[in-house]
Design a protein around this motif. Structure first.
Motif, PDB file in Angstrom:
ATOM      1  N   LEU A 101    -131.415 -64.407 -90.271  1.00 14.95           N
ATOM      2  CA  LEU A 101    -130.966 -65.574 -89.512  1.00 14.95           C
ATOM      3  C   LEU A 101    -130.051 -66.448 -90.364  1.00 14.95           C
ATOM      4  CD1 LEU A 101    -131.441 -66.910 -86.706  1.00 14.95           C
ATOM      5  CD2 LEU A 101    -133.274 -68.231 -87.771  1.00 14.95           C
ATOM      6  N   LEU A 102    -130.375 -66.567 -91.649  1.00  8.49           N
ATOM      7  CA  LEU A 102    -129.577 -67.394 -92.568  1.00  8.49           C
ATOM      8  C   LEU A 102    -128.350 -66.661 -93.085  1.00  8.49           C
ATOM      9  CD1 LEU A 102    -132.480 -68.855 -94.772  1.00  8.49           C
ATOM     10  CD2 LEU A 102    -131.303 -69.991 -92.881  1.00  8.49           C
ATOM     11  N   GLY A 103    -128.350 -65.330 -92.988  1.00  7.35           N
ATOM     12  CA  GLY A 103    -127.235 -64.555 -93.518  1.00  7.35           C
ATOM     13  C   GLY A 103    -127.271 -64.410 -95.030  1.00  7.35           C
ATOM     14  N   ILE A 104    -128.476 -64.342 -95.618  1.00  6.33           N
ATOM     15  CA  ILE A 104    -128.604 -64.192 -97.059  1.00  6.33           C
ATOM     16  C   ILE A 104    -129.363 -62.903 -97.378  1.00  6.33           C
ATOM     17  CG2 ILE A 104    -128.556 -66.683 -97.456  1.00  6.33           C
ATOM     18  CD1 ILE A 104    -131.568 -66.606 -97.870  1.00  6.33           C
ATOM     19  N   VAL A 105    -129.209 -62.437 -98.622  1.00  5.06           N
ATOM     20  CA  VAL A 105    -129.874 -61.212 -99.071  1.00  5.06           C
ATOM     21  C   VAL A 105    -130.613 -61.516-100.360  1.00  5.06           C
ATOM     22  CG1 VAL A 105    -129.566 -58.822 -99.819  1.00  5.06           C
ATOM     23  CG2 VAL A 105    -128.101 -59.759 -98.010  1.00  5.06           C
ATOM     24  N   ALA A 106    -131.840 -61.060-100.460  1.00  2.00           N
ATOM     25  CA  ALA A 106    -132.630 -61.271-101.675  1.00  2.00           C
ATOM     26  C   ALA A 106    -132.050 -60.455-102.822  1.00  2.00           C
ATOM     27  CB  ALA A 106    -134.086 -60.875-101.436  1.00  2.00           C
ATOM     28  N   PRO A 107    -132.163 -60.942-104.058  1.00  2.00           N
ATOM     29  CA  PRO A 107    -131.674 -60.188-105.218  1.00  2.00           C
ATOM     30  C   PRO A 107    -132.397 -58.844-105.355  1.00  2.00           C
ATOM     31  CG  PRO A 107    -132.159 -62.460-105.815  1.00  2.00           C
ATOM     32  CD  PRO A 107    -132.698 -62.252-104.444  1.00  2.00           C
ATOM     33  N   ARG A 108    -131.755 -57.942-106.108  1.00  2.00           N
ATOM     34  CA  ARG A 108    -132.281 -56.588-106.233  1.00  2.00           C
ATOM     35  C   ARG A 108    -133.681 -56.572-106.851  1.00  2.00           C
ATOM     36  NH1 ARG A 108    -130.844 -51.396-106.059  1.00  2.00           N
ATOM     37  NH2 ARG A 108    -131.722 -49.935-107.561  1.00  2.00           N
ATOM     38  N   ARG A 109    -133.884 -57.330-107.925  1.00  2.00           N
ATOM     39  CA  ARG A 109    -135.199 -57.317-108.562  1.00  2.00           C
ATOM     40  C   ARG A 109    -136.262 -57.840-107.596  1.00  2.00           C
ATOM     41  NH1 ARG A 109    -137.309 -58.587-114.613  1.00  2.00           N
ATOM     42  NH2 ARG A 109    -136.173 -56.641-114.851  1.00  2.00           N
ATOM     43  N   ALA A 110    -135.922 -58.859-106.822  1.00  2.00           N
ATOM     44  CA  ALA A 110    -136.877 -59.386-105.847  1.00  2.00           C
ATOM     45  C   ALA A 110    -137.239 -58.314-104.819  1.00  2.00           C
ATOM     46  CB  ALA A 110    -136.297 -60.618-105.158  1.00  2.00           C
ATOM     47  N   GLU A 111    -136.254 -57.549-104.349  1.00  2.00           N
ATOM     48  CA  GLU A 111    -136.535 -56.491-103.375  1.00  2.00           C
ATOM     49  C   GLU A 111    -137.416 -55.403-103.979  1.00  2.00           C
ATOM     50  OE1 GLU A 111    -136.393 -56.105-100.374  1.00  2.00           O
ATOM     51  OE2 GLU A 111    -134.903 -57.472 -99.578  1.00  2.00           O
ATOM     52  N   ILE A 112    -137.212 -55.097-105.245  1.00  2.00           N
ATOM     53  CA  ILE A 112    -138.035 -54.082-105.900  1.00  2.00           C
ATOM     54  C   ILE A 112    -139.484 -54.563-105.995  1.00  2.00           C
ATOM     55  CG2 ILE A 112    -138.436 -52.876-108.089  1.00  2.00           C
ATOM     56  CD1 ILE A 112    -135.355 -52.866-108.444  1.00  2.00           C
TER      57      ILE A 112
END
Length: 408
Positions: A101-112
């Motif tokens: 909804l905000l149009g943002i993407v979590a950083p790679r380390r956070a996704e891992i």
């Protein structure tokens, strides 16, 4: 003078013989094998179920309406209380919906880190299901063994976020903490133990003649029935349909991972049990792939979006603008763009979807949740017809429903 018989009208309405010779039985909502506040109204012909009506509403908390009266960050811990056996999957699905909804993407380390927690949570959820399902059927030793391994997995989650059941370990935009020292080594040690114990579970159950008698050809869900009732997760894959949102509508870090989607063509409770064991092995495979990916990633844990996401704690403590921005976000909440989004993820029980409508205010204009246990409870109306009363407990346990995400 003869006294009138005051009980006569009462007795006149009692029929001691009925042509259909059926009996109505209430199963729950306090039954220990109902896996929550489920009430089943069963019509029995002898020991056979001829009609089934699932009744819900005994745990209702108005969670969707609560979401519309809380700022976005404030609602995130409440999602833990839906499928309270797999809290991180609820956190992640909600965070992912708001991020889109905000149009943002979590950083790679956070996704891992998120994916590590999700797969650990999948293992703990499957262990809990296998333990309670086996206990319902009468295999008490399995309950003790599964809970032993589940405790080790919960220790890992507790080491990360300090909580064991309701984690709140995900944030909109990333994760709050990096992994502690030696966490990955402890995780790999746990996976070695788990893979050994899974063989023990199979040795106890897979060829056990009592277990097979209670599960084979019981709770048969055909492909057509699974589609008609909106089933997902293991219930859908147990009917021979290879559908997993981690593959079919890949999100996060999953497109980079190598794992299989176990299915079964037997359509019965026994096939779904075998899928559960196979999925724990696949989660172990995923976690082993994530460890080197984590070690190679950078250290950023939260997305950089000052209008929506607070700065790092060091900046808040040292920079005036970051402190002001953090104060506004905490007290007034973020204001997403006007729009709507539906995001579905593969929780341990199936498709968990969040539909969010924003009108530009700090509160969701509408929040609607699509939870797998709701569909898997509804199917009991058709699934139980024709089965024996003793199989009702087996089927309910095999469907792996949790009422926190039904009476929401």
């Amino acid at each position: 003078m003869q006294q009138p018989n005051r009980l006569k009208p009462f007795f006149e309405n009692i029929h001691f013989e009925r042509e259909d010779n059926t009996m109505m039985v209430n199963f729950g909502p306090q039954h220990p094998s109902a896996h929550g506040q489920l009430r089943l109204i069963l019509e029995l012909q002898g020991e056979e179920v001829v009609k089934s009506r699932p009744m819900i509403g005994y745990l209702h908390r108005g969670m969707e309406k609560m979401a519309e009266n809380m700022i976005y960050n404030e609602f995130l811990p409440t999602t833990d209380r839906m499928d309270y056996i797999a809290a991180t999957s609820n956190n992640y699905g909600y965070a992912l919906a708001i991020e889109q909804l905000l149009g943002i993407v979590a950083p790679r380390r956070a996704e891992i880190i998120r994916t590590m927690l999700l797969e650990l949570n999948r293992i703990t959820s499957h262990l809990f299901w296998l333990a309670t399902h086996a206990l319902d059927v009468g295999a008490m030793s399995m309950f003790l063994y599964c809970f032993r391994e589940r405790e080790y997995a919960m220790d890992l989650i507790e080491d990360y976020c300090g909580a064991r059941l309701t984690h709140s370990a995900v944030r909109i935009g990333g994760v709050p903490l990096d992994l502690p020292a030696n966490w990955t080594a402890d995780c790999l040690s746990f996976l070695d133990v788990l893979e050994t114990e899974l063989k023990t579970y199979e040795g106890l159950l897979t060829e056990n003649r009592i277990w097979k008698m209670r599960l084979e050809n019981v709770g048969v869900i055909t492909q057509e029935m699974a589609k008609d009732w909106g089933c997902s997760g293991i219930i859908l894959r147990g009917s021979g349909i290879k559908w997993d949102l981690r593959k079919e509508m890949a999100y996060g870090i999953y497109p980079e991972l190598d794992f299989d989607i176990p299915i079964s063509h037997t359509n019965d409770s026994y096939g779904r049990y075998k899928i559960c064991i196979a999925e724990m092995r696949e989660s172990s495979k995923i976690l082993k792939q994530l460890v080197p990916m984590y070690e190679e990633s950078d250290t950023q844990l939260m997305a950089h979006a000052p209008n929506y996401i607070s700065a790092a704690k060091e900046q808040i403590m040292t920079q005036n603008y970051s402190l002001m921005q953090h104060f506004v976000l905490v007290t007034q909440g973020m204001r997403p763009p006007v729009g709507e989004v539906y995001v579905a993820t593969e929780s341990p029980k199936g498709e968990l979807g969040y539909f969010v409508v924003s009108d530009g205010s700090p509160y969701a204009y509408r929040m609607k949740l699509r939870t797998p246990s709701f569909q898997h409870t509804a199917i009991l109306e058709e699934l139980l017809v024709g089965c024996q009363l003793a199989d009702v407990v087996t089927i309910i346990g095999n469907l792996n429903i949790v009422f926190g995400e039904i009476d929401r």
